[in-house]
Write a protein that holds these residues in place. Sequence first.
Motif, PDB file in Angstrom:
ATOM      1  N   ALA A 180       0.837  -1.210   0.000  1.00  0.00           N
ATOM      2  CA  ALA A 180       0.000   0.000   0.000  1.00  0.00           C
ATOM      3  C   ALA A 180       0.867   1.254   0.000  1.00  0.00           C
ATOM      4  O   ALA A 180       0.572   2.232  -0.688  1.00  0.00           O
ATOM      5  CB  ALA A 180      -0.926  -0.009   1.216  1.00  0.00           C
ATOM      6  N   GLN A 181       1.967   1.233   0.761  1.00  0.00           N
ATOM      7  CA  GLN A 181       2.860   2.379   0.829  1.00  0.00           C
ATOM      8  C   GLN A 181       3.529   2.636  -0.516  1.00  0.00           C
ATOM      9  O   GLN A 181       3.664   3.786  -0.957  1.00  0.00           O
ATOM     10  CB  GLN A 181       3.925   2.142   1.906  1.00  0.00           C
ATOM     11  N   LYS A 182       3.939   1.581  -1.193  1.00  0.00           N
ATOM     12  CA  LYS A 182       4.572   1.710  -2.514  1.00  0.00           C
ATOM     13  C   LYS A 182       3.596   2.310  -3.518  1.00  0.00           C
ATOM     14  O   LYS A 182       3.948   3.187  -4.314  1.00  0.00           O
ATOM     15  CB  LYS A 182       5.057   0.350  -2.985  1.00  0.00           C
ATOM     16  N   LYS A 183       2.348   1.861  -3.470  1.00  0.00           N
ATOM     17  CA  LYS A 183       1.314   2.381  -4.355  1.00  0.00           C
ATOM     18  C   LYS A 183       1.083   3.875  -4.090  1.00  0.00           C
ATOM     19  O   LYS A 183       0.923   4.673  -5.028  1.00  0.00           O
ATOM     20  CB  LYS A 183       0.019   1.600  -4.134  1.00  0.00           C
ATOM     21  N   TYR A 184       1.093   4.246  -2.824  1.00  0.00           N
ATOM     22  CA  TYR A 184       0.893   5.644  -2.418  1.00  0.00           C
ATOM     23  C   TYR A 184       1.995   6.544  -2.971  1.00  0.00           C
ATOM     24  O   TYR A 184       1.732   7.580  -3.590  1.00  0.00           O
ATOM     25  CB  TYR A 184       0.846   5.691  -0.897  1.00  0.00           C
ATOM     26  N   LYS A 185       3.243   6.148  -2.772  1.00  0.00           N
ATOM     27  CA  LYS A 185       4.363   6.959  -3.241  1.00  0.00           C
ATOM     28  C   LYS A 185       4.371   7.065  -4.762  1.00  0.00           C
ATOM     29  O   LYS A 185       4.634   8.130  -5.321  1.00  0.00           O
ATOM     30  CB  LYS A 185       5.687   6.358  -2.751  1.00  0.00           C
ATOM     31  N   GLN A 186       4.071   5.966  -5.441  1.00  0.00           N
ATOM     32  CA  GLN A 186       4.068   5.992  -6.901  1.00  0.00           C
ATOM     33  C   GLN A 186       2.938   6.861  -7.439  1.00  0.00           C
ATOM     34  O   GLN A 186       3.093   7.554  -8.457  1.00  0.00           O
ATOM     35  CB  GLN A 186       3.943   4.566  -7.454  1.00  0.00           C
ATOM     36  N   PHE A 187       1.802   6.859  -6.759  1.00  0.00           N
ATOM     37  CA  PHE A 187       0.674   7.692  -7.171  1.00  0.00           C
ATOM     38  C   PHE A 187       1.049   9.166  -7.114  1.00  0.00           C
ATOM     39  O   PHE A 187       0.769   9.934  -8.043  1.00  0.00           O
ATOM     40  CB  PHE A 187      -0.526   7.413  -6.271  1.00  0.00           C
ATOM     41  N   ILE A 188       1.700   9.575  -6.027  1.00  0.00           N
ATOM     42  CA  ILE A 188       2.101  10.976  -5.866  1.00  0.00           C
ATOM     43  C   ILE A 188       3.065  11.392  -6.966  1.00  0.00           C
ATOM     44  O   ILE A 188       2.944  12.481  -7.541  1.00  0.00           O
ATOM     45  CB  ILE A 188       2.744  11.178  -4.478  1.00  0.00           C
ATOM     46  N   ILE A 189       4.041  10.531  -7.276  1.00  0.00           N
ATOM     47  CA  ILE A 189       5.029  10.849  -8.311  1.00  0.00           C
ATOM     48  C   ILE A 189       4.389  10.875  -9.697  1.00  0.00           C
ATOM     49  O   ILE A 189       4.652  11.769 -10.499  1.00  0.00           O
ATOM     50  CB  ILE A 189       6.190   9.827  -8.267  1.00  0.00           C
ATOM     51  N   THR A 190       3.519   9.925  -9.974  1.00  0.00           N
ATOM     52  CA  THR A 190       2.912   9.807 -11.297  1.00  0.00           C
ATOM     53  C   THR A 190       1.953  10.954 -11.591  1.00  0.00           C
ATOM     54  O   THR A 190       2.000  11.559 -12.665  1.00  0.00           O
ATOM     55  CB  THR A 190       2.163   8.468 -11.423  1.00  0.00           C
ATOM     56  N   TYR A 191       1.085  11.264 -10.629  1.00  0.00           N
ATOM     57  CA  TYR A 191       0.029  12.248 -10.875  1.00  0.00           C
ATOM     58  C   TYR A 191       0.329  13.626 -10.289  1.00  0.00           C
ATOM     59  O   TYR A 191      -0.493  14.529 -10.398  1.00  0.00           O
ATOM     60  CB  TYR A 191      -1.303  11.731 -10.320  1.00  0.00           C
ATOM     61  N   LYS A 192       1.531  13.774  -9.694  1.00  0.00           N
ATOM     62  CA  LYS A 192       1.923  15.062  -9.115  1.00  0.00           C
ATOM     63  C   LYS A 192       0.825  15.597  -8.190  1.00  0.00           C
ATOM     64  O   LYS A 192       0.401  16.745  -8.269  1.00  0.00           O
ATOM     65  CB  LYS A 192       2.216  16.076 -10.225  1.00  0.00           C
ATOM     66  N   THR A 193       0.388  14.714  -7.291  1.00  0.00           N
ATOM     67  CA  THR A 193      -0.679  15.044  -6.354  1.00  0.00           C
ATOM     68  C   THR A 193      -0.108  15.175  -4.952  1.00  0.00           C
ATOM     69  O   THR A 193       0.627  14.296  -4.493  1.00  0.00           O
ATOM     70  CB  THR A 193      -1.761  13.943  -6.359  1.00  0.00           C
ATOM     71  N   ALA A 194      -0.426  16.250  -4.263  1.00  0.00           N
ATOM     72  CA  ALA A 194       0.070  16.450  -2.897  1.00  0.00           C
ATOM     73  C   ALA A 194      -0.689  15.546  -1.936  1.00  0.00           C
ATOM     74  O   ALA A 194      -1.899  15.346  -2.085  1.00  0.00           O
ATOM     75  CB  ALA A 194      -0.111  17.910  -2.499  1.00  0.00           C
TER      76      ALA A 194
END
Length: 327
Positions: free
Chosen positions: A149-163
């Motif tokens: 879940a943590q890996k998915k979270y970090k990748q989501f932030i990097i991919t979609y540039k979401t704070a």
Amino acid sequence: MKIGIPRALFYYEYYPFWKVFFEALGQQVVLSSSTNEALLKKGVALCVDDACLPIKSFHGHVADLADKVDAIFIPRIVSIEPQKYLCPKFLGLPDMIRNSIPKLPPLIDAELNLYKSKKGIKNHVIQIGDALNKNKTEVLRAYHKAASAQKKYKQFIITYKTAPCEILPDIDFKPPKQEESELHTASYPKVLLVGHHYNIYDTFLSMNLVAKLKRQHINLITTDMVSDSEIKKGAKKLTKDMFWTLGERSLGAAFYFLDKGELDGIIHVASFGCGPDSFVGELLERKIKRYYKIPFLYLTLDEHAAEAGFDTRLEAFLDVLEGRKVQ
């Protein structure tokens, strides 16, 4: 059991991991309220005077949870990556809380220390499991689920540039709307927002800085939206290794984009009295003035900060960006 997690400090980095981990062990996760004026005043009253704003706020979040949960999770964080340290206040935080706030439920203060090896994370979760009377097999199964879940979270932030402040506490992440994605285009000024996640993503402490910048059509990047490899590449510009993880993230992200010539400006947010940030901000400002010649705004937060003055400085910075664009 109801496990309380303060919505402060490393909440913005590790909440998906903590939530999935505790729930996989059959516990109920309870968050403190979002930071507000009353909560902050309570934290300031309970905390020692010379602590920084995020630590004072954290005390308020713990007090908010005290009569709502069976235990409060306050990890004793020493290091989150090999050969690097964090501010010593994270190491002593459970002791500060115990000695400052009366009538607390039990604290789960398992040590997290990855200074010698990343294997320290296993020791950390096993300590938590011991506090909850869970066997090693259950704990490791929950750990792997939480790590995913943590890996998915970090990748989501990097991919979609979401704070993080735009998606937490929900961990069922959804791609941003089309109009939000369009901000990350070459037609809008690109600004790097540098600072510890617990400063820039707490919407009360930062006076909703992320939302204010996006409303002005700023192509906003934060250090959490930069990959570890890019940060390490940028950090090589330093004359020697930095032993503060969060400081290296700030400088590494800044130098990575500065060397690529992709930034129109940088905003550095720090809390008053933060020793590491006083060095990081000074170094970054000097480098920008000497070599890169782009607008730089340094914002300092404390419990006395007024939003009117904050907004005035921000507006002046945005005016400079607009003026450079017109030229």
